[in-house]
Design an enzyme around this catalytic site. Structure first.
Site, mmCIF file in Angstrom:
data_model
loop_
_atom_site.group_PDB
_atom_site.id
_atom_site.type_symbol
_atom_site.label_atom_id
_atom_site.label_comp_id
_atom_site.label_asym_id
_atom_site.label_seq_id
_atom_site.Cartn_x
_atom_site.Cartn_y
_atom_site.Cartn_z
ATOM 1 N N ARG A 77 -12.087 4.232 1.673
ATOM 2 C CA ARG A 77 -12.756 3.019 2.154
ATOM 3 C C ARG A 77 -13.026 3.130 3.643
ATOM 4 O O ARG A 77 -12.164 3.549 4.405
ATOM 5 C CB ARG A 77 -11.881 1.796 1.869
ATOM 6 C CG ARG A 77 -11.632 1.645 0.372
ATOM 7 C CD ARG A 77 -10.972 0.343 0.005
ATOM 8 N NE ARG A 77 -10.736 0.331 -1.446
ATOM 9 C CZ ARG A 77 -10.114 -0.637 -2.089
ATOM 10 N NH1 ARG A 77 -9.670 -1.686 -1.433
ATOM 11 N NH2 ARG A 77 -9.948 -0.562 -3.399
ATOM 12 N N GLU A 80 -0.237 -7.748 -0.291
ATOM 13 C CA GLU A 80 -0.918 -7.388 -1.534
ATOM 14 C C GLU A 80 -0.641 -5.930 -1.912
ATOM 15 O O GLU A 80 -0.763 -5.020 -1.097
ATOM 16 C CB GLU A 80 -2.424 -7.578 -1.351
ATOM 17 C CG GLU A 80 -3.207 -7.194 -2.594
ATOM 18 C CD GLU A 80 -4.716 -7.225 -2.347
ATOM 19 O OE1 GLU A 80 -5.161 -7.933 -1.437
ATOM 20 O OE2 GLU A 80 -5.434 -6.520 -3.084
ATOM 21 N N ARG A 110 1.120 1.741 -0.576
ATOM 22 C CA ARG A 110 1.799 0.493 -0.238
ATOM 23 C C ARG A 110 3.120 0.362 -0.985
ATOM 24 O O ARG A 110 4.057 -0.261 -0.489
ATOM 25 C CB ARG A 110 0.895 -0.710 -0.539
ATOM 26 C CG ARG A 110 -0.227 -0.836 0.475
ATOM 27 C CD ARG A 110 -1.001 -2.130 0.333
ATOM 28 N NE ARG A 110 -2.093 -2.180 1.299
ATOM 29 C CZ ARG A 110 -2.922 -3.208 1.437
ATOM 30 N NH1 ARG A 110 -2.790 -4.282 0.656
ATOM 31 N NH2 ARG A 110 -3.864 -3.176 2.338
#
Length: 431
Positions: free
Chosen positions: A268, A355, A396
């Site tokens: 990204r 998240e 994450r």
RNA sequence: GGAGAGGUGGCAGAGUGGUCGAAUGUACCUGACUCGAAAUCAGGCGUAGGUUUAAGCCUACCGUGGGUUCGAAUCCCACCCUCUCCGCCA
């Protein structure tokens, strides 16, 4: 893409529902384009019908050896107007298509109304906030202390927003991905897939990344002869290649639901996120993710979403990480989603939830763009519903494990379920 | 990278300028025959869109895009993809 029939039949209703997610539908523009399309299409088809009929006459007359000059003269006049109409029709249809392709999906009735993430609704909390009797460090300090996380070198090699893992941390990163894949294939019935990481523009359009979000993507130019230059894109998520498996195809009813899992890197550009999460490996240009995708019967898609969410949650539960599930409000959902749950894991160093997974039902929004269908009980092709969710974001998850399993001496306990993937290692210590 | 062959309906496979949305076979659906099935016989069977109260009528689609023509699956150009052989390569 929304169903154009829906806009024709209930434009005001569609506009009202889109307004709840902060999108202003230009109804006047739609009505103008639709009106124009109608007139031009009718006229074009009328002319085409006449041309076809006349041409047929010419053929028949010629076969009989009759003189055709009279009929030829008649049809000659048709040509100009027909060409004009066809060109105009193509333009209008392009405009309509462009108009439609940037309209976001309509939120499901069950989605809470709201403007931003502060209006999201917490669904449940699972586990407890871990308590520490020492001052907690963040994953960057822990990782660097262990000698396994090296942002300086990553920056030298590539630049900002890249990371370099070494030794047991690199192995734990791999262990996490393996553990997730094994769990989803063995316990949740997903088929493991290995997919391309570089895809064409059609695939990006299919899942909705294009045409609206090109700036979020890494584009790979390629030269194909003089003209036919088509660019590739690096996938921002495995959702793109995996969901596009069924693009332009009709799946037999008895094969539904199709459930795929893929472990891929994701790329990204993170344009527009300057200054956000600059420390650590929370927001990177490249990160690994294990992605769950379901291609499912419309009547089962919401039950499927709950199940998929549960599959992602299982991973956190097995890892012993505290998390909460939130349902995104209308204003915070992604472009293509009709309903989205986020899973947020507890990060002690930030003293907050972050998240780690996003699970969505896209209903027929992606399927319509992709022409992904199944043959229904009546034998007619019907659009599928598509679901996907992270199960989970590997980077994450590594962050969460490091922070939640840290000890006062800087070492990190290896969660029980990962030990068999790490040669039995129980604690990661500085080397 | 070099040489060649090819892309037509669920599948197989005809079709090289006119009544071709497309023969034929096969698969599938319906009916007849049968106690039932098989075999046989008859009929049906693509997708998308426009228009219509509806039956229907009309349009587009033969890998994709352009071109020639009154008319293109068929002729011309470009591209994409597949296969075979040679070279190279993890």
């Amino acid at each position: 893409m929304l169903d154009i029939q829906l806009l024709r039949n209930d434009l005001a209703g569609v506009a009202a529902r889109l307004a709840t997610r902060g999108f202003a539908l230009d109804t006047a523009r739609f009505e103008q384009l639709e009106g124009e399309r109608k007139v031009i299409q009718t006229r074009t088809q009328e002319l085409q019908a006449r041309r076809n009929a006349t041409s047929k006459q010419i053929g028949q007359a010629k076969a009989k050896g009759e003189d055709v000059s009279a009929i030829m003269a008649e049809v000659a006049n048709l040509g100009d107007e027909l060409r004009q109409m066809e060109t105009r029709l193509e333009q209008v249809q392009h405009e309509l298509n462009a108009f439609l392709s940037v309209i976001p999906n309509m939120p499901h009735e069950g989605v809470p109304a709201g403007k931003s993430e502060t209006d999201n609704v917490e669904v449940r909390k699972v586990g407890n906030v871990p308590q520490f009797d020492f001052e907690v460090k963040d994953h960057v300090s822990i990782g660097e202390g262990l000698g396994g996380l090296d942002f300086e070198t990553a920056t030298k090699i590539s630049g900002a927003r890249f990371s370099l893992l070494k030794g047991p941390l690199a192995r734990m990163h791999r262990a996490l991905a393996q553990f997730m894949l094994d769990t989803h294939t063995e316990k949740h019935g997903y088929t493991e897939t290995y997919v391309p990481y570089i895809v064409n523009a059609d695939s990006m359009r299919g899942t909705g990344q294009l045409p609206k979000f090109e700036e979020d993507l890494f584009r790979v130019p390629r030269q194909l002869g003089d003209e036919g230059e088509t660019d590739f894109y690096l996938i921002p998520t495995a959702e793109v290649p995996v969901t596009n498996i069924v693009r332009d195809s009709i799946v037999p009813l008895e094969q539904l639901p199709l459930k795929f899992v893929a472990h891929t890197p994701c790329f990204r550009s993170e344009a527009g996120s300057y200054g956000r999460d600059t420390r650590g490996m929370i927001r990177q240009h490249q990160f690994d993710k294990v992605e769950l995708v379901q291609l499912i019967h419309p009547e089962q898609s919401y039950a499927g979403l709950e199940a998929l969410l549960g599959h992602a949650e299982t991973i956190l539960q097995q890892l012993g990480l505290h998390y909460r599930v939130v349902k995104l409000c209308t204003g915070d959902m992604g472009f293509s989603a009709a309903m989205t749950y986020d899973i947020e894991v507890w990060l002690p160093a930030q003293n907050t939830y972050r998240e780690i997974s996003s699970c969505s039902n896209f209903e027929a929004f992606q399927a319509r763009r992709m022409q992904a269908r199944f043959r229904n009980a009546q034998g007619k092709p019907e659009l599928l519903h598509t679901l996907n969710g992270s199960g989970l974001a590997v980077g994450r998850t590594l962050v969460a494990v490091l922070e939640n399993y840290q000890q006062s001496d800087g070492s990190v306990v290896v969660p029980g379920v990962l030990r068999s993937y790490m040669g039995g290692m129980e604690v990661i210590r500085a080397s």
